[in-house]
Scaffold this active site. Structure first.
Site, PDB file in Angstrom:
ATOM      1  N   TYR A   9       7.728  12.025   1.161  1.00 56.59           N
ATOM      2  CA  TYR A   9       6.867  11.300   2.120  1.00 56.59           C
ATOM      3  C   TYR A   9       6.732  12.133   3.398  1.00 56.59           C
ATOM      4  CZ  TYR A   9       5.572   7.639   5.514  1.00 56.59           C
ATOM      5  OH  TYR A   9       4.955   6.912   6.503  1.00 56.59           O
ATOM      6  N   SER A  60       3.189  10.135  11.214  1.00 57.78           N
ATOM      7  CA  SER A  60       4.530   9.557  11.314  1.00 57.78           C
ATOM      8  C   SER A  60       5.399  10.448  12.180  1.00 57.78           C
ATOM      9  CB  SER A  60       5.111   9.474   9.900  1.00 57.78           C
ATOM     10  OG  SER A  60       6.469   9.097   9.941  1.00 57.78           O
TER      11      SER A  60
HETATM   12  N1  LIG Z   1       5.549   1.152   8.384  1.00 55.01           N
HETATM   13  C1  LIG Z   1       6.022   2.253   8.939  1.00 55.01           C
HETATM   14  O1  LIG Z   1       7.196   2.320   9.335  1.00 55.01           O
HETATM   15  C2  LIG Z   1       5.123   3.434   9.138  1.00 55.01           C
HETATM   16  C3  LIG Z   1       5.523   4.420  10.061  1.00 55.01           C
HETATM   17  C4  LIG Z   1       4.702   5.538  10.251  1.00 55.01           C
HETATM   18  C5  LIG Z   1       3.537   5.648   9.525  1.00 55.01           C
HETATM   19  N2  LIG Z   1       3.202   4.678   8.614  1.00 55.01           N
HETATM   20  C6  LIG Z   1       1.969   4.870   7.876  1.00 55.01           C
HETATM   21  O2  LIG Z   1       1.113   3.781   8.175  1.00 55.01           O
HETATM   22  C7  LIG Z   1       0.180   3.633   7.109  1.00 55.01           C
HETATM   23  C8  LIG Z   1       0.115   2.166   6.712  1.00 55.01           C
HETATM   24  O3  LIG Z   1       1.391   1.797   6.237  1.00 55.01           O
HETATM   25  P1  LIG Z   1       1.977   0.320   6.385  1.00 55.01           P
HETATM   26  O4  LIG Z   1       3.281   0.461   7.051  1.00 55.01           O
HETATM   27  O5  LIG Z   1       0.964  -0.585   6.923  1.00 55.01           O
HETATM   28  O6  LIG Z   1       2.272   0.036   4.845  1.00 55.01           O
HETATM   29  P2  LIG Z   1       1.924  -1.190   3.889  1.00 55.01           P
HETATM   30  O7  LIG Z   1       2.140  -2.463   4.608  1.00 55.01           O
HETATM   31  O8  LIG Z   1       2.692  -0.898   2.648  1.00 55.01           O
HETATM   32  O9  LIG Z   1       0.357  -1.028   3.621  1.00 55.01           O
HETATM   33  C9  LIG Z   1      -0.129   0.087   2.924  1.00 55.01           C
HETATM   34  C10 LIG Z   1      -1.610  -0.055   2.810  1.00 55.01           C
HETATM   35  O10 LIG Z   1      -2.130   1.110   2.150  1.00 55.01           O
HETATM   36  C11 LIG Z   1      -2.907   0.660   1.048  1.00 55.01           C
HETATM   37  N3  LIG Z   1      -2.923   1.650  -0.028  1.00 55.01           N
HETATM   38  C12 LIG Z   1      -1.875   2.210  -0.661  1.00 55.01           C
HETATM   39  N4  LIG Z   1      -2.306   3.071  -1.598  1.00 55.01           N
HETATM   40  C13 LIG Z   1      -3.664   3.024  -1.566  1.00 55.01           C
HETATM   41  C14 LIG Z   1      -4.682   3.662  -2.293  1.00 55.01           C
HETATM   42  N5  LIG Z   1      -4.419   4.516  -3.290  1.00 55.01           N
HETATM   43  N6  LIG Z   1      -5.977   3.406  -1.962  1.00 55.01           N
HETATM   44  C15 LIG Z   1      -6.272   2.536  -0.965  1.00 55.01           C
HETATM   45  N7  LIG Z   1      -5.345   1.871  -0.272  1.00 55.01           N
HETATM   46  C16 LIG Z   1      -4.062   2.117  -0.557  1.00 55.01           C
HETATM   47  C17 LIG Z   1      -2.275  -0.650   0.614  1.00 55.01           C
HETATM   48  O11 LIG Z   1      -3.178  -1.390  -0.176  1.00 55.01           O
HETATM   49  P3  LIG Z   1      -2.696  -2.503  -1.258  1.00 55.01           P
HETATM   50  O12 LIG Z   1      -2.522  -3.789  -0.486  1.00 55.01           O
HETATM   51  O13 LIG Z   1      -3.789  -2.538  -2.255  1.00 55.01           O
HETATM   52  O14 LIG Z   1      -1.395  -2.020  -1.848  1.00 55.01           O
HETATM   53  C18 LIG Z   1      -2.020  -1.264   1.987  1.00 55.01           C
HETATM   54  O15 LIG Z   1      -3.198  -1.798   2.525  1.00 55.01           O
HETATM   55  C19 LIG Z   1       0.649   4.561   5.989  1.00 55.01           C
HETATM   56  O16 LIG Z   1      -0.101   5.763   6.026  1.00 55.01           O
HETATM   57  C20 LIG Z   1       2.100   4.838   6.363  1.00 55.01           C
HETATM   58  O17 LIG Z   1       2.561   6.052   5.853  1.00 55.01           O
HETATM   59  C21 LIG Z   1       3.951   3.575   8.422  1.00 55.01           C
END
Ligand SMILES: NC(=O)c1ccc[n+]([C@@H]2O[C@H](COP(=O)([O-])OP(=O)(O)OC[C@H]3O[C@@H](n4cnc5c(N)ncnc54)[C@H](OP(=O)(O)O)[C@@H]3O)[C@@H](O)[C@H]2O)c1
Length: 239
Positions: free
Chosen positions: A144, A131
């Protein structure tokens, strides 16, 4: 290395960036895409192989790695975020542990389980989804941010270790992306598909770090200043 013909495992592939990684891997001709999901019964995406995975559960991680010995590329994407109050609140330590369990120990655990079977012929790769908060704590996302800073450090350590095995390790840094994680934030957001394409382009071009939006690029550019963006956010605005 090429995504084409690779065998990709994406953690947290049920939605958001993870699903975008899995779909883009297929679109680029991956031979197989394993979708690591907590609930395989609820997952159905054409062309993907769902695999049960909870990154906080060591037995689940071990069994997912054992079931997929042909993986050539691991995408450590699964992650959680929680809005945080004061760093001095009674709940602050428990909250930080919970977030680290997924975002830091989860990445460690999964990497450790999958690393031994990654190929060392130049086709092996790990992508860690980090991030912009790696380099700048945000008041309402402090644990976070700390977890992503720790995961960045781990990423750098793993890259150094895996260099001798010719396995590429890429860190993705980006600010807000339009997924469920940010649904409560009314701010400009990057498109997940665009972020994923930039990441795979960088991987295929032999790069080790992706700065996927203008804000992250601006922040990184301040890091060598006497007063970088993590000390004074006004530096980022050029104020
Ligand atoms: N969105 C942003 O602004 C942003 C920016 C920078 C980095 N990121 C990073 O990008 C990555 C994906 O985030 P996203 O934005 O796509 O979020 P999201 O839409 O909330 O998706 C999160 C994903 O992680 C899975 N997950 C959570 N806890 C888990 C666990 N214990 N074991 C296995 N799977 C798990 C969730 O599965 P379930 O469906 O089962 O809950 C879901 O598939 C994360 O690492 C986040 O920190 C996001």
């Amino acid at each position: 290395m090429k995504i084409e013909n690779s065998v990709v495992f994406v953690t947290g592939a049920s939605r958001g960036l993870g699903l975008a990684f899995a779909r883009e891997a297929l679109a680029r001709g991956a031979a197989k895409v394993y979708a690591g999901v907590r609930n395989p019964a609820a997952f159905s995406e054409p062309g993907m192989v769902p695999v049960a995975l909870d990154v906080t559960d060591p037995a689940s991680v071990e069994s997912a790695a054992k079931a997929t010995p042909d993986v050539t590329m691991l995408v450590n994407n699964a992650g959680i975020a929680e809005i945080t109050g004061s760093p001095f609140a009674d709940s602050a330590e428990d909250q930080a542990r919970r977030i680290f369990e997924t975002n830091y120990y989860g990445v460690m655990r999964v990497t450790r389980a999958f690393e031994p079977s990654l190929p060392d012929d130049g086709s092996g790769a790990i992508v860690n989804v980090l991030s912009d908060v790696t380099w700048r704590s945000v008041r309402i996302l402090a644990p976070y941010a700390a977890s992503k800073a720790a995961a960045w450090s781990f990423t750098n350590n793993v890259r150094a270790h895996l260099k001798e095995r010719n396995i590429r390790v890429v860190g993705l840094h980006v600010g807000f992306v339009d997924t469920d994680l940010t649904k409560d934030f009314d701010v400009p957001k990057a498109n997940p598909v665009d972020v994923v394409r930039q990441t795979f382009d960088a991987l295929e071009a032999g790069e080790s770090e992706v700065l996927a939006d203008a804000g992250t690029r601006a922040l990184k550019a301040t890091l060598s200043l006497t007063v970088p963006g993590y000390i004074d956010p006004d530096v980022l605005e050029g104020r």
